[in-house]
Every structure is written in C-alpha cells, then in structure tokens.
Design an enzyme around this catalytic site. Sequence first.
Site, short mmCIF file in Angstrom:
data_model
loop_
_atom_site.label_atom_id
_atom_site.label_comp_id
_atom_site.label_asym_id
_atom_site.label_seq_id
_atom_site.Cartn_x
_atom_site.Cartn_y
_atom_site.Cartn_z
N LYS A 63 38.56 53.82 42.15
CA LYS A 63 39.24 53.08 43.26
C LYS A 63 38.15 52.78 44.20
O LYS A 63 38.71 52.34 45.46
CB LYS A 63 40.51 53.40 43.92
CG LYS A 63 41.68 53.96 42.83
CD LYS A 63 41.42 52.78 41.46
CE LYS A 63 41.93 51.46 41.76
NZ LYS A 63 41.79 50.60 40.42
N TRP A 68 33.78 45.82 40.98
CA TRP A 68 32.90 44.94 41.88
C TRP A 68 31.49 45.36 41.39
O TRP A 68 30.48 44.25 41.24
CB TRP A 68 33.37 44.93 43.08
CG TRP A 68 32.97 44.23 44.13
CD1 TRP A 68 32.30 43.09 44.02
CD2 TRP A 68 32.89 44.32 45.64
NE1 TRP A 68 31.83 42.13 45.09
CE2 TRP A 68 32.44 42.94 46.23
CE3 TRP A 68 33.62 45.14 46.61
CZ2 TRP A 68 32.43 42.84 47.66
CZ3 TRP A 68 33.48 44.72 47.73
CH2 TRP A 68 32.93 43.61 48.31
N HIS A 119 33.10 58.22 36.29
CA HIS A 119 33.74 58.62 37.51
C HIS A 119 33.58 60.00 37.83
O HIS A 119 34.27 60.80 38.64
CB HIS A 119 35.22 58.35 37.29
CG HIS A 119 35.63 57.20 37.52
ND1 HIS A 119 35.12 56.16 38.49
CD2 HIS A 119 36.71 56.51 37.16
CE1 HIS A 119 35.74 55.13 38.51
NE2 HIS A 119 36.56 55.06 37.72
N SER A 149 44.77 52.87 47.11
CA SER A 149 44.37 52.20 46.07
C SER A 149 44.82 52.74 44.76
O SER A 149 45.25 52.34 43.78
CB SER A 149 42.96 51.44 46.08
OG SER A 149 42.60 50.74 44.97
N ARG A 267 44.00 44.05 43.98
CA ARG A 267 45.33 44.33 44.63
C ARG A 267 45.02 43.64 46.02
O ARG A 267 45.56 42.51 46.16
CB ARG A 267 45.64 45.68 44.63
CG ARG A 267 46.95 46.05 45.13
CD ARG A 267 47.14 47.65 45.11
NE ARG A 267 46.21 48.16 46.40
CZ ARG A 267 46.37 48.41 47.39
NH1 ARG A 267 47.60 47.97 48.20
NH2 ARG A 267 45.33 48.71 48.11
P1 A3P Z 1 42.66 47.76 46.26
O1 A3P Z 1 43.42 48.28 45.41
O2 A3P Z 1 42.34 48.35 47.62
O3 A3P Z 1 42.73 46.29 46.45
P2 A3P Z 1 37.54 50.26 40.96
O4 A3P Z 1 36.93 49.17 40.66
O5 A3P Z 1 36.72 51.44 41.53
O6 A3P Z 1 39.18 50.75 40.32
O7 A3P Z 1 38.28 49.76 42.51
C1 A3P Z 1 39.37 48.82 42.59
C2 A3P Z 1 39.27 48.56 44.25
O8 A3P Z 1 38.23 47.65 44.44
C3 A3P Z 1 40.78 47.64 44.35
O9 A3P Z 1 41.14 47.94 45.68
C4 A3P Z 1 40.05 46.42 44.11
O10 A3P Z 1 41.03 45.37 44.68
C5 A3P Z 1 39.02 46.26 44.80
N1 A3P Z 1 37.93 45.12 44.50
C6 A3P Z 1 37.30 44.83 43.13
N2 A3P Z 1 36.62 43.69 43.47
C7 A3P Z 1 36.59 43.53 44.52
C8 A3P Z 1 35.95 42.30 45.28
N3 A3P Z 1 35.20 41.54 44.74
N4 A3P Z 1 36.10 42.43 46.74
C9 A3P Z 1 36.74 43.41 47.33
N5 A3P Z 1 37.48 44.35 46.74
C10 A3P Z 1 37.38 44.48 45.53
#
Ligand code: A3P
Length: 305
Positions: A63, A68, A119, A149, A267
């Site tokens: 998370k 991204w 991870h 998250s 999210r």
């Molecule tokens: P939130 O749950 O706070 O929205 P991972 O990919 O490591 O599982 O992380 C997921 C988190 O990264 C989620 O956070 C998601 O919304 C956020 N995320 C993914 N893409 C993003 C982007 N382009 N810009 C900002 N946050 C992003």
Amino acid sequence: MWVVGIWMDPGIIEKIVGEMDDYSPDMGEIDGVPILQDTCNEWDEIYNFQAREDDILVASYPKSGTTWMQEIMDLVSLEGDVQKSMRAPCFVKVPFLELGKTSLQYAKVMPCPRMLKVHLPVQLVPPSFWDKKTKIIYVARNPKDCMVSYYHFQKMDNTMPDPGPWNEYFSSFLNGNVPWGNWFDHVIGWWKAKDQHKILYVFYEDMIEDPLREIKKVMTFMGKDLSEEVLQSIKHQTSFKIMKENPVVNYSNLSSVMDPAVSSFMRKGKVGDWKDHFLVSQNELFDAEYEKRMAGNGLRFRMKL
Ligand code: A3P
C-alpha cells in the site's frame, strides 16, 4: 480488452486470477516475518528465484504506491507508448513474485528485460538479486496513510486476513502483525541497504508533491532519456484520475478477489487521509512509537504536505 503484445501468454490472466480464487487468508511466517501461508508454501522457489542483471525490481511495503510505480516504470521503458502499456494488467506486466505459482513461473519465462515486484523485507529478498546487482526501486509511504490504506485493502481483498475493527487493526499494524510484517523494520531495512546496492528509494509523498520530478528520477535510474513531452504524457497517464479508470492498473479484472463494493483499489490516493481515521489518542501513541523507532536513522516521512 487487452492489446496483446507478442510476448504475452493469452491465458496468463485467467490462470493467475483462477489461482487467486483458491487462496486462503491464512498466515504463516518466514524467519519471524508474518507472510501469507500461500506464499510460505512457495517459499523455496521464491527465495531461489534467479534474477538477471537487466531485470528491474520494484519493492515496497504493501500500500505504498507500488502499482503507481509499476505503471511509471512500464511507461518509461516503453518511452511513453500508451498503446503498448495497455497490453496486459499490471500483475502480468510486472509479475509479483509472492503472488503464487503461476505468477512465479511466468516471471521465470517472460522475455527480458523483465520488471518484477516484491513486498519482501530486505533480508528476505532472493540473494540472486544482490549477486546480479539488479536495479531496485523501493517505494515508501508514510506509515499512517499506509496503515489506513492497508486496513481498507485487507477488508476488500479476500486473500488477506480480515483486519477486524479499526481499533484492533491499529494495534496489529503497530505490532507488525500483518502480512509482510512490521512497517518500521521494512522501511528501515531497505533504507540501510540503499547505500550498498543499486537502490532508488522513492517516497510516495514526493510523487504526490511533484510527479514529474520523481518520474525523471525513475527515468534516469532506468538509464533512459525521454523528452519533456513524453515525460508530461507519462505524468498524465499515471495520474490518479486516469489510473482509477484504467483496467490495466485498477484491478477491476480481479473483482472476484478484490470486492469493489467494499473498497476500490484506487481508493483515495492522498497524503493525510489518516486524519479521518486516527483518534487523537491513537495519533499520540503512534507518534511516540515513530519517534522511538526512527531515532537517528536519517529517514523521515511526511504525514502531510
Ligand atoms: P489509498 O488506499 O490511500 O488510496 P499499492 O499499489 O502499493 O497497493 O498502493 C495502493 C495505494 O496507492 C492506494 O492508496 C492507491 O490509491 C494509491 N495510488 C495508486 N496509484 C496512484 C496514483 N496514480 N496517484 C496517487 N495514489 C495512487
């Protein structure tokens, strides 16, 4: 839906999703680190995974903005070709080594150069990544937003243990009693490793603050030189708004595993969302632990921008 690239096994998505449907949320342990039992079952193969010099590995605590970063890495390697970036979902383009047998097998046979994801805490990374001096991008996010998250993710992903009520989850996270273990151990372990290995340590908060600056860092680390126009297009394509609607990265094709009715994978994508979840007393407790654990290591996180 996918623009299938010549290298993609067309059945791979179904195989990975099918395997995940059978996963259980049971927990196991590797060298004292809580890890999902399904991952523990494959541990020998994961640990003996053979890395290559031309691989690029993205590593993170769950998370932290991994997806991204995966999409940024893919678009940088494709020099901004959005059409090609639509060839497959992110978990096929960048196989996750702990995801299960199929993902692991696929990572072994996919064409090079490969992009891979873990991870794992630094001490559990397959040693071949160090032997081959593979480039690694580590993404770190402030623990309060990470916790919130993760809480929502554990609720919506049925391969994860149920997080229980927020108050209980707060303690579980703080005590490292969640899949992939303690957040402090993870970010500190990788922080210490970055001076000995080819590791680019990137902060989620920096990516939010100035995505273009961080994309440029990734580009340079990956040995690419892209025009300002291409970089702007990568920034646009990897913005939260676009990614939320993009089936390559929003995990909509895993809806049998991740229940969108409970929470969306994409999210909020914010810094500071923790303020809507943490009680004042929890915040004080967390800050005290944070100061204790982070003292003197030179690593600092921004909880707000
Ligand atoms: P939130 O749950 O706070 O929205 P991972 O990919 O490591 O599982 O992380 C997921 C988190 O990264 C989620 O956070 C998601 O919304 C956020 N995320 C993914 N893409 C993003 C982007 N382009 N810009 C900002 N946050 C992003």
